[in-house]
Design a protein around this motif. Structure first.
Motif, PDB file in Angstrom:
ATOM      1  N   ARG A   1       4.986  -6.567 -12.653  1.00 46.38           N
ATOM      2  CA  ARG A   1       4.087  -5.591 -12.025  1.00 46.38           C
ATOM      3  C   ARG A   1       4.085  -4.267 -12.795  1.00 46.38           C
ATOM      4  NH1 ARG A   1       5.021  -6.462  -5.544  1.00 46.38           N
ATOM      5  NH2 ARG A   1       4.681  -8.703  -5.545  1.00 46.38           N
TER       6      ARG A   1
ATOM      7  N   TYR B   1      12.170  -2.969  -8.684  1.00 43.07           N
ATOM      8  CA  TYR B   1      10.850  -3.089  -9.279  1.00 43.07           C
ATOM      9  C   TYR B   1      10.679  -4.470  -9.891  1.00 43.07           C
ATOM     10  CZ  TYR B   1      10.502   2.041  -9.224  1.00 43.07           C
ATOM     11  OH  TYR B   1      10.452   3.362  -8.848  1.00 43.07           O
TER      12      TYR B   1
ATOM     13  N   ALA C   1       0.752  -2.641 -14.219  1.00 47.91           N
ATOM     14  CA  ALA C   1       0.406  -1.251 -13.906  1.00 47.91           C
ATOM     15  C   ALA C   1       0.081  -0.473 -15.173  1.00 47.91           C
ATOM     16  CB  ALA C   1       1.544  -0.582 -13.140  1.00 47.91           C
TER      17      ALA C   1
ATOM     18  N   THR D   1       1.838   5.455 -11.323  1.00 46.36           N
ATOM     19  CA  THR D   1       1.727   4.206 -12.073  1.00 46.36           C
ATOM     20  C   THR D   1       2.714   3.173 -11.550  1.00 46.36           C
ATOM     21  OG1 THR D   1       1.015   5.342 -14.085  1.00 46.36           O
ATOM     22  CG2 THR D   1       1.951   3.143 -14.363  1.00 46.36           C
TER      23      THR D   1
ATOM     24  N   ASP E   1       0.822  -1.208   0.000  1.00 44.68           N
ATOM     25  CA  ASP E   1       0.000   0.000   0.000  1.00 44.68           C
ATOM     26  C   ASP E   1       0.860   1.265   0.000  1.00 44.68           C
ATOM     27  OD1 ASP E   1       0.679   0.776   2.653  1.00 44.68           O
ATOM     28  OD2 ASP E   1      -0.978  -0.364   3.492  1.00 44.68           O
ATOM     29  N   LYS E   2       0.202   2.387  -0.249  1.00 45.34           N
ATOM     30  CA  LYS E   2       0.901   3.667  -0.430  1.00 45.34           C
ATOM     31  C   LYS E   2       1.743   4.057   0.785  1.00 45.34           C
ATOM     32  CE  LYS E   2       0.080   8.403  -1.799  1.00 45.34           C
ATOM     33  NZ  LYS E   2      -0.889   9.395  -2.248  1.00 45.34           N
TER      34      LYS E   2
ATOM     35  N   ILE F   1       4.879   1.958   0.878  1.00 43.47           N
ATOM     36  CA  ILE F   1       5.796   2.391  -0.176  1.00 43.47           C
ATOM     37  C   ILE F   1       6.530   3.652   0.257  1.00 43.47           C
ATOM     38  CG2 ILE F   1       5.910   3.364  -2.508  1.00 43.47           C
ATOM     39  CD1 ILE F   1       3.673   1.351  -3.242  1.00 43.47           C
TER      40      ILE F   1
ATOM     41  N   ASP G   1       4.828   2.970  -8.756  1.00 41.92           N
ATOM     42  CA  ASP G   1       5.069   2.612  -7.354  1.00 41.92           C
ATOM     43  C   ASP G   1       4.455   1.270  -6.990  1.00 41.92           C
ATOM     44  OD1 ASP G   1       6.563   4.869  -6.915  1.00 41.92           O
ATOM     45  OD2 ASP G   1       5.153   5.800  -5.508  1.00 41.92           O
ATOM     46  N   ARG G   2       3.360   0.906  -7.629  1.00 40.99           N
ATOM     47  CA  ARG G   2       2.725  -0.385  -7.334  1.00 40.99           C
ATOM     48  C   ARG G   2       3.597  -1.562  -7.757  1.00 40.99           C
ATOM     49  NH1 ARG G   2      -2.727  -0.187  -9.724  1.00 40.99           N
ATOM     50  NH2 ARG G   2      -2.527   1.982  -9.187  1.00 40.99           N
TER      51      ARG G   2
END
Length: 88
Positions: A45, A41, A49, A25, A2-3, A6, A27-28
Motif C-alpha cells: 500500500r 503499514y 500510495a 500519502t 477512511d480518514k 485512521i 496514512d492510506r
C-alpha cells in the motif's frame, strides 16, 4: 480505511509511536496497531500510495521507498513503525 477510521485508530497509538510522513500519502497504507501501540503499514500500500498520490512509476516508487523509508525505519528504534512486506 477512511480518514476518520485512521484518526480513531491513531488516537489509540502510543504517543511516541513514529508515523510515516507525509501522512497525507502514507496514512492510506496503515493496517492497524501492534499490541504496544506501534503503527503497522503495508509495504504494498505504501508503494501504491507513492504511485497514486505522488505520481511515481512503480520502479521509482520502489527505489524511493527503499532509500527514504525502509532504510530509515531500520534505525528508528523501539517506536518505529512495523512494515508488513507480504499480506495474506
Amino acid at each position: 480505511m477512511d480518514k476518520d477510521k485512521i484518526e480513531e485508530l491513531l488516537s489509540n497509538a502510543d504517543p511516541k509511536a513514529l508515523r510515516l510522513e507525509p501522512s497525507a500519502t502514507f496514512d492510506r497504507a496503515i493496517l492497524g496497531l501492534t499490541s504496544d501501540g506501534r503503527i503497522v503499514y503495508s509495504e504494498n500500500r505504501i508503494l501504491l500510495a507513492l504511485q497514486e498520490v505522488d505520481g511515481m512509476e512503480y520502479e521509482e516508487a520502489l527505489e524511493w521507498y527503499e532509500y527514504n523509508t525502509a532504510r530509515g525505519v531500520a534505525y528508528a528504534g523501539k517506536k518505529a513503525p512495523i512494515i508488513i512486506t507480504h499480506e495474506a
